[in-house]
Design a protein around this motif. Structure first.
Motif, short mmCIF file in Angstrom:
data_model
loop_
_atom_site.label_atom_id
_atom_site.label_comp_id
_atom_site.label_asym_id
_atom_site.label_seq_id
_atom_site.Cartn_x
_atom_site.Cartn_y
_atom_site.Cartn_z
N THR A 42 0.77 -1.26 -0.08
CA THR A 42 -0.02 0.09 0.10
C THR A 42 0.99 1.39 -0.14
OG1 THR A 42 -0.15 0.21 2.41
CG2 THR A 42 -1.85 -1.24 1.51
N ASP A 43 0.17 2.43 -0.61
CA ASP A 43 0.91 3.54 -0.37
C ASP A 43 1.36 3.98 1.19
OD1 ASP A 43 0.75 3.93 -2.96
OD2 ASP A 43 -1.06 5.25 -2.85
N MET A 44 0.61 3.60 1.90
CA MET A 44 1.11 4.19 3.30
C MET A 44 1.92 3.29 3.82
SD MET A 44 -1.38 3.54 6.58
CE MET A 44 -2.68 4.80 6.05
N ARG A 45 2.23 1.98 3.30
CA ARG A 45 3.40 1.22 3.97
C ARG A 45 4.72 1.55 3.03
NH1 ARG A 45 1.91 -4.95 2.84
NH2 ARG A 45 4.06 -4.99 3.36
N GLN A 46 4.34 1.98 1.68
CA GLN A 46 5.54 2.48 1.14
C GLN A 46 6.31 3.99 1.72
OE1 GLN A 46 7.13 1.27 -1.98
NE2 GLN A 46 8.59 2.91 -1.17
N GLU A 47 5.25 4.72 2.13
CA GLU A 47 5.85 5.96 2.64
C GLU A 47 6.30 5.95 4.13
OE1 GLU A 47 2.38 8.54 2.62
OE2 GLU A 47 2.12 8.66 0.52
N ALA A 48 5.96 4.61 4.85
CA ALA A 48 6.30 4.53 6.35
C ALA A 48 7.93 4.18 6.11
CB ALA A 48 5.48 3.34 6.76
N VAL A 49 8.55 3.61 5.17
CA VAL A 49 9.75 3.25 5.00
C VAL A 49 10.83 4.33 4.14
CG1 VAL A 49 11.35 1.45 4.35
CG2 VAL A 49 9.18 0.96 5.06
N SER A 50 11.62 4.79 4.92
CA SER A 50 12.31 5.85 4.11
C SER A 50 12.99 5.34 2.45
CB SER A 50 13.52 6.60 4.94
OG SER A 50 14.60 5.24 5.10
N ALA A 51 13.14 6.26 1.84
CA ALA A 51 13.94 6.04 0.62
C ALA A 51 15.21 5.63 0.73
CB ALA A 51 13.97 7.42 -0.36
N THR A 52 15.97 5.87 1.84
CA THR A 52 17.22 5.40 2.25
C THR A 52 17.35 3.88 2.61
OG1 THR A 52 17.71 7.73 2.91
CG2 THR A 52 19.14 5.95 3.57
N ALA A 53 16.29 3.69 3.22
CA ALA A 53 16.21 2.12 3.58
C ALA A 53 15.99 1.17 2.31
CB ALA A 53 15.18 1.97 4.57
N ARG A 54 14.97 1.87 1.43
CA ARG A 54 14.81 0.99 0.29
C ARG A 54 15.98 0.71 -0.59
NH1 ARG A 54 10.11 -1.51 1.64
NH2 ARG A 54 8.32 -0.15 2.15
N TRP A 55 16.69 1.95 -0.98
CA TRP A 55 17.73 1.62 -2.06
C TRP A 55 18.94 1.09 -1.24
CZ3 TRP A 55 22.68 3.73 -1.95
CH2 TRP A 55 23.01 4.90 -1.40
N THR A 56 18.91 0.97 -0.09
CA THR A 56 20.38 0.32 0.64
C THR A 56 20.03 -1.20 0.69
OG1 THR A 56 20.53 2.05 2.35
CG2 THR A 56 21.44 0.22 2.70
N ALA A 57 18.52 -1.39 0.81
CA ALA A 57 18.11 -2.85 0.63
C ALA A 57 18.54 -3.35 -0.95
CB ALA A 57 16.86 -3.07 0.84
N ALA A 58 18.32 -2.51 -1.74
CA ALA A 58 18.50 -2.89 -3.27
C ALA A 58 19.91 -3.25 -3.35
CB ALA A 58 17.91 -1.75 -4.21
N VAL A 59 20.84 -2.46 -2.69
CA VAL A 59 22.25 -2.84 -2.78
C VAL A 59 22.70 -4.28 -2.34
CG1 VAL A 59 24.50 -1.96 -2.18
CG2 VAL A 59 22.72 -0.09 -2.78
N ARG A 60 22.01 -4.35 -0.99
CA ARG A 60 22.16 -5.60 -0.58
C ARG A 60 21.66 -6.77 -1.33
NH1 ARG A 60 20.72 -2.83 4.25
NH2 ARG A 60 18.60 -3.80 4.07
N ALA A 61 20.69 -6.49 -2.28
CA ALA A 61 19.96 -7.59 -3.06
C ALA A 61 21.04 -7.61 -4.04
CB ALA A 61 18.68 -7.01 -3.66
N HIS A 62 21.43 -6.58 -4.68
CA HIS A 62 22.49 -6.70 -5.80
C HIS A 62 23.73 -7.63 -5.25
CE1 HIS A 62 25.31 -5.38 -9.19
NE2 HIS A 62 26.00 -5.14 -8.13
N GLU A 63 24.34 -7.15 -4.05
CA GLU A 63 25.38 -8.01 -3.65
C GLU A 63 25.23 -9.45 -3.63
OE1 GLU A 63 29.21 -8.88 -2.58
OE2 GLU A 63 28.57 -6.87 -3.27
N SER A 64 24.01 -9.84 -3.26
CA SER A 64 23.53 -11.21 -2.68
C SER A 64 23.42 -12.02 -4.12
CB SER A 64 21.96 -11.26 -2.02
OG SER A 64 22.33 -10.36 -0.68
#
Length: 271
Positions: free
Chosen positions: A2-24
């Protein structure tokens, strides 16, 4: 999501998770985070394209591995300051009896819990969430969650201090020191002040500021910062130096006395 859940998590946290996914997904991955891609979502990977300047993926991968190794030596209590979308509770092997306290904003923790449950995450330690604002009174909530000053503690401040005004960064580090007993550890990362003013960082800073998550604090004297906040630096490393490379950093580290270049520091300090 949902949009609410998306907004609850910072952009920083999302793209840092994307880096961890890339590395994995790399054949010589420094760690494996099976939940990172799901937590990052499309937004995280889009932001990674926006912020992924040279060295960003490598540094975050090295930082993650460095702090994983610190966590592997952790005593009975671990406190993740601004836990974000960190998944160490689910992906690392923990010593029996370890309790990990994840401190972050209430909405983020709620959204994270929902997303981890949907991904089937199972935690290998006692995990306790602590809903609090780290620029306010967070210690009361930490104690209420069960944290005890009588037990050895590892504090982890990962990707946090650079996003706080200097006064708040100092207050946070000093508060952790005041709560700690001799032998307790603070580990994390710091940004250099040169990174705030260097022409090499200008475009990345502009994009971060546009998106509402600017860097706010950096220091070219990380040892002094830690000491002034009540900690004894055990090691302060730049990416590429022994203990902070893991074969991932592609450049020779510059000597500390060479000025005018942006840097990141990884540190471990003791009370």
């Amino acid at each position: 999501m949902t949009d609410m859940r998306q907004e609850a998590v910072s952009a920083t946290a999302r793209w840092t998770a994307a880096v961890r996914a890339h590395e994995s997904g790399l054949p010589d991955a420094l760690f494996t985070d099976p939940y990172a891609a799901g937590l990052a979502g499309e937004e995280g990977f889009r932001l990674l394209e926006r912020y992924g300047n040279p060295g960003v993926k490598e540094f975050i991968a090295i930082r993650t591995r460095y702090l994983d190794e610190v966590a592997a030596r952790a005593p009975g209590q671990v406190v993740l300051l601004a836990a974000g979308l960190d998944t160490r509770t689910a992906r690392l092997p923990w010593r029996p009896g370890t309790v990990v306290y994840e401190v972050d904003r209430p909405a983020l923790l709620e959204a994270k819990d929902e997303e981890l449950a949907a991904l089937g995450a199972r935690h290998g330690c006692g995990r306790r969430t602590v809903a609090a604002d780290l620029t306010g009174d967070w210690t009361s909530a930490l104690r209420a969650a069960g944290w005890s000053s009588g037990e050895p503690t590892l504090w982890i401040a990962e990707g946090l201090l650079l996003y706080l005004p200097e006064r708040d960064a100092r207050t946070l580090a000093a508060t952790a020191a005041e709560l700690s007993s001799p032998g307790d550890v603070l580990a994390g990362d710091l940004l250099s002040h040169q990174s705030m003013v260097s022409e090499f960082s200008r475009e990345g800073l502009r994009r971060l500021t546009e998106d509402g998550c600017p860097w706010l604090f950096g220091t070219d004297r990380p040892e002094d910062f830690l000491t002034e906040c009540g900690w004894k630096p055990a090691e302060v490393l730049c990416p590429g130096e022994p203990g902070a490379s893991f074969g991932r950093w592609p450049w020779e580290p510059l000597p500390r006395e060479v000025e005018g270049f942006p840097r990141n520091f990884l540190f471990t300090a003791r009370r």
